[in-house]
Design a protein around this motif. Structure first.
Motif, PDB file in Angstrom:
ATOM      1  N   THR A  64       0.833  -1.223   0.000  1.00 45.04           N
ATOM      2  CA  THR A  64       0.000   0.000   0.000  1.00 45.04           C
ATOM      3  C   THR A  64       0.863   1.267   0.000  1.00 45.04           C
TER       4      THR A  64
ATOM      5  N   TRP B 142       2.060   1.763  -3.505  1.00 51.00           N
ATOM      6  CA  TRP B 142       0.887   2.123  -4.318  1.00 51.00           C
ATOM      7  C   TRP B 142       0.614   3.632  -4.176  1.00 51.00           C
ATOM      8  N   ILE B 143       0.664   4.109  -2.932  1.00 47.31           N
ATOM      9  CA  ILE B 143       0.414   5.525  -2.670  1.00 47.31           C
ATOM     10  C   ILE B 143       1.549   6.386  -3.250  1.00 47.31           C
TER      11      ILE B 143
ATOM     12  N   LYS C  77       1.114   6.693  -6.957  1.00 47.39           N
ATOM     13  CA  LYS C  77      -0.024   7.536  -7.317  1.00 47.39           C
ATOM     14  C   LYS C  77       0.269   9.021  -7.055  1.00 47.39           C
TER      15      LYS C  77
ATOM     16  N   MET D 136      -5.376   8.775   2.077  1.00 51.67           N
ATOM     17  CA  MET D 136      -4.854   8.065   0.895  1.00 51.67           C
ATOM     18  C   MET D 136      -4.861   6.559   1.132  1.00 51.67           C
ATOM     19  N   GLU D 137      -4.552   6.148   2.370  1.00 52.37           N
ATOM     20  CA  GLU D 137      -4.560   4.716   2.678  1.00 52.37           C
ATOM     21  C   GLU D 137      -5.979   4.147   2.530  1.00 52.37           C
TER      22      GLU D 137
ATOM     23  N   GLN E 170      -8.410   5.340   0.703  1.00 51.26           N
ATOM     24  CA  GLN E 170      -8.724   5.342  -0.730  1.00 51.26           C
ATOM     25  C   GLN E 170      -8.060   4.146  -1.429  1.00 51.26           C
ATOM     26  N   CYS E 171      -6.833   3.877  -1.027  1.00 53.90           N
ATOM     27  CA  CYS E 171      -6.093   2.739  -1.593  1.00 53.90           C
ATOM     28  C   CYS E 171      -6.860   1.444  -1.338  1.00 53.90           C
TER      29      CYS E 171
ATOM     30  N   GLU F 194      -9.899   1.155  -3.550  1.00 54.01           N
ATOM     31  CA  GLU F 194      -9.565   0.825  -4.945  1.00 54.01           C
ATOM     32  C   GLU F 194      -9.108  -0.624  -5.088  1.00 54.01           C
TER      33      GLU F 194
ATOM     34  N   THR G 164       0.657  -3.893   4.025  1.00 58.17           N
ATOM     35  CA  THR G 164       0.035  -2.606   4.358  1.00 58.17           C
ATOM     36  C   THR G 164       0.963  -1.738   5.210  1.00 58.17           C
TER      37      THR G 164
END
Ligand code: S3P
Length: 172
Positions: free
Chosen positions: A33, A36-37, A40, A60-61, A63-64, A67, A79
């Protein structure tokens, strides 16, 4: 519920290292995660904390997770250490798959991270005290959202992976 394997736990418990090795062992793609953040936002975690603050990062976490639930299945997902501290994320984690908590001692965390500069929350005068405090506060959150708890302080990565693979076989 989706069919992902999710690794949670405190900074330095080995989520990313275990995740990478587990993804080879299980032949499943791994998603982190934090990475991923960073991808993005086109910024490192430290830059996000410095420019937008922790609360923005926590959003953001969340939202991750939302998604990943939409898009991913059959993955290994590691995570960020603070993600389970938000209770609103617990239902999302459950929805995403089976949650493994890699439980580690504060001494082990300090040993592993004493020279690390990439964790903004540990850049304090007394990181040892900070680790003890944060871990004690977070422990109940980790335990609450875990399906499985693995005590990892005295285990090698291979031993941790063997335990997860065994549990996954029993489920499958
Ligand atoms: C955090 C843990 C970090 C990263 C951020 C915040 C935390 O991830 O998400 O620095 O609050 O514990 P790792 O657990 O992968 O170090």
């Amino acid at each position: 519920m989706k069919d992902n394997i999710i690794l949670i736990g405190f900074m330095g418990c080995g989520k990313t290292s275990v995740g990478i090795r587990l993804s080879y062992a299980m032949k499943q793609t791994m998603i982190d995660t934090d990475k991923w953040i960073e991808r993005k936002q086109k910024m490192t975690i430290s830059e996000i904390f410095a420019s937008q603050g922790e609360e923005a990062f926590r959003q953001m976490e969340k939202q991750c997770l939302a998604e990943l639930i939409e898009k991913e299945n059959g993955r290994i997902i590691s995570t960020g250490g603070g993600l389970p501290v938000r209770e609103e994320n617990h239902a999302l984690l459950k929805e995403l798959g089976r949650v493994y908590y890699l439980k580690v001692s504060p001494e082990k965390v300090y040993e592993r991270l004493k020279n690390d500069t990439t964790r903004p929350l540990l850049q304090t005068k007394d990181p040892q005290a900070r680790i003890r405090e944060l871990l004690a506060y977070r422990e109940p959150f980790y335990e609450k959202c875990a399906d499985e708890i693995i005590e990892v302080s005295d285990l090698s990565f291979e031993e941790i992976i063997a335990q997860i693979v065994k549990k996954e076989k029993n489920i499958g």
